[in-house]
Design a protein around this motif. Sequence first.
Motif, PDB file in Angstrom:
ATOM      1  N   GLY A   1       0.779  -1.239   0.000  1.00  0.00           N
ATOM      2  CA  GLY A   1       0.000   0.000   0.000  1.00  0.00           C
ATOM      3  C   GLY A   1       0.803   1.278   0.000  1.00  0.00           C
ATOM      4  N   HIS A   2       2.122   1.177  -0.066  1.00  0.00           N
ATOM      5  CA  HIS A   2       2.966   2.369  -0.065  1.00  0.00           C
ATOM      6  C   HIS A   2       3.075   2.955  -1.471  1.00  0.00           C
ATOM      7  N   THR A   3       3.308   4.245  -1.531  1.00  0.00           N
ATOM      8  CA  THR A   3       3.626   4.912  -2.788  1.00  0.00           C
ATOM      9  C   THR A   3       5.124   4.780  -2.982  1.00  0.00           C
ATOM     10  N   VAL A   4       5.549   4.293  -4.135  1.00  0.00           N
ATOM     11  CA  VAL A   4       6.975   4.043  -4.374  1.00  0.00           C
ATOM     12  C   VAL A   4       7.473   4.925  -5.512  1.00  0.00           C
ATOM     13  N   VAL A   5       8.622   5.546  -5.273  1.00  0.00           N
ATOM     14  CA  VAL A   5       9.318   6.353  -6.268  1.00  0.00           C
ATOM     15  C   VAL A   5      10.701   5.736  -6.412  1.00  0.00           C
ATOM     16  N   THR A   6      11.226   5.684  -7.644  1.00  0.00           N
ATOM     17  CA  THR A   6      12.539   5.080  -7.836  1.00  0.00           C
ATOM     18  C   THR A   6      13.513   6.042  -8.507  1.00  0.00           C
TER      19      THR A   6
ATOM     20  N   ALA B  52      17.070  14.514  -6.577  1.00  0.00           N
ATOM     21  CA  ALA B  52      16.043  15.218  -7.350  1.00  0.00           C
ATOM     22  C   ALA B  52      14.653  14.730  -6.955  1.00  0.00           C
ATOM     23  N   ARG B  53      14.500  13.427  -6.740  1.00  0.00           N
ATOM     24  CA  ARG B  53      13.199  12.877  -6.327  1.00  0.00           C
ATOM     25  C   ARG B  53      12.822  13.382  -4.933  1.00  0.00           C
ATOM     26  N   VAL B  54      13.804  13.484  -4.045  1.00  0.00           N
ATOM     27  CA  VAL B  54      13.557  13.995  -2.696  1.00  0.00           C
ATOM     28  C   VAL B  54      13.103  15.450  -2.780  1.00  0.00           C
TER      29      VAL B  54
ATOM     30  N   PRO C 293      10.121  11.973   0.702  1.00  0.00           N
ATOM     31  CA  PRO C 293       9.643  10.628   1.054  1.00  0.00           C
ATOM     32  C   PRO C 293       9.666  10.420   2.565  1.00  0.00           C
ATOM     33  N   ASP C 294       8.950   9.400   3.010  1.00  0.00           N
ATOM     34  CA  ASP C 294       8.936   9.051   4.432  1.00  0.00           C
ATOM     35  C   ASP C 294      10.079   8.114   4.791  1.00  0.00           C
TER      36      ASP C 294
ATOM     37  N   ALA D 263      24.675  14.256   1.544  1.00  0.00           N
ATOM     38  CA  ALA D 263      23.876  15.392   1.069  1.00  0.00           C
ATOM     39  C   ALA D 263      22.567  15.501   1.837  1.00  0.00           C
ATOM     40  N   LEU D 264      21.931  14.385   2.117  1.00  0.00           N
ATOM     41  CA  LEU D 264      20.694  14.399   2.901  1.00  0.00           C
ATOM     42  C   LEU D 264      20.955  14.919   4.317  1.00  0.00           C
ATOM     43  N   ALA D 265      22.059  14.470   4.920  1.00  0.00           N
ATOM     44  CA  ALA D 265      22.398  14.871   6.286  1.00  0.00           C
ATOM     45  C   ALA D 265      22.747  16.350   6.383  1.00  0.00           C
ATOM     46  N   ALA D 266      23.264  16.920   5.298  1.00  0.00           N
ATOM     47  CA  ALA D 266      23.685  18.322   5.302  1.00  0.00           C
ATOM     48  C   ALA D 266      22.505  19.283   5.186  1.00  0.00           C
ATOM     49  N   ASP D 267      21.341  18.788   4.797  1.00  0.00           N
ATOM     50  CA  ASP D 267      20.168  19.638   4.593  1.00  0.00           C
ATOM     51  C   ASP D 267      19.183  19.447   5.745  1.00  0.00           C
ATOM     52  N   PRO D 268      18.877  20.519   6.492  1.00  0.00           N
ATOM     53  CA  PRO D 268      17.941  20.397   7.614  1.00  0.00           C
ATOM     54  C   PRO D 268      16.567  19.867   7.209  1.00  0.00           C
ATOM     55  N   GLU D 269      16.183  20.072   5.965  1.00  0.00           N
ATOM     56  CA  GLU D 269      14.881  19.610   5.488  1.00  0.00           C
ATOM     57  C   GLU D 269      14.838  18.094   5.275  1.00  0.00           C
TER      58      GLU D 269
END
Length: 124
Positions: A25-30, A39-41, A46-47, A66-72
């Motif tokens: 039942g999850h929405t999946v993006v690849t 770019a998808r983030v 995503p959760d 890169a994910l860790a460097a962004d507060p969002e």
Amino acid sequence: MATVLIVDDEFGIAELLDAVLSDDGHTVVTAANGRQGLARVEAGRPDLIFLDFMMPVMDGPAMLAALAADPETRGIPVVLMSSMPEDTVRERATGQAAFLRKPFRIRQVHDLVATLLAGGGSDH
């Protein structure tokens, strides 16, 4: 249900995870590499992220950094995946919520998703 991003250059792995998570039942993006993953983030937070360690263009550790460097985005749980042992991966990557060794069992995916979406960490 949750939105799950799968970032893996191995089509078979991405397709398998997509099928398993969609059936739940999850929405999946690849995405096929870390640059596409970021770019998808940016297009829609995503959760949960399943992230391959070794990929062309931008690998898992670079995307994780890169994910860790962004507060969002630093709070998004990431499952880092690799066929290499976890100790080897931890030498180059930090900040993941969990590790999933390839090849994996579908039950491990279900358990990780349930645990991480509930706010917990895991060492699978």
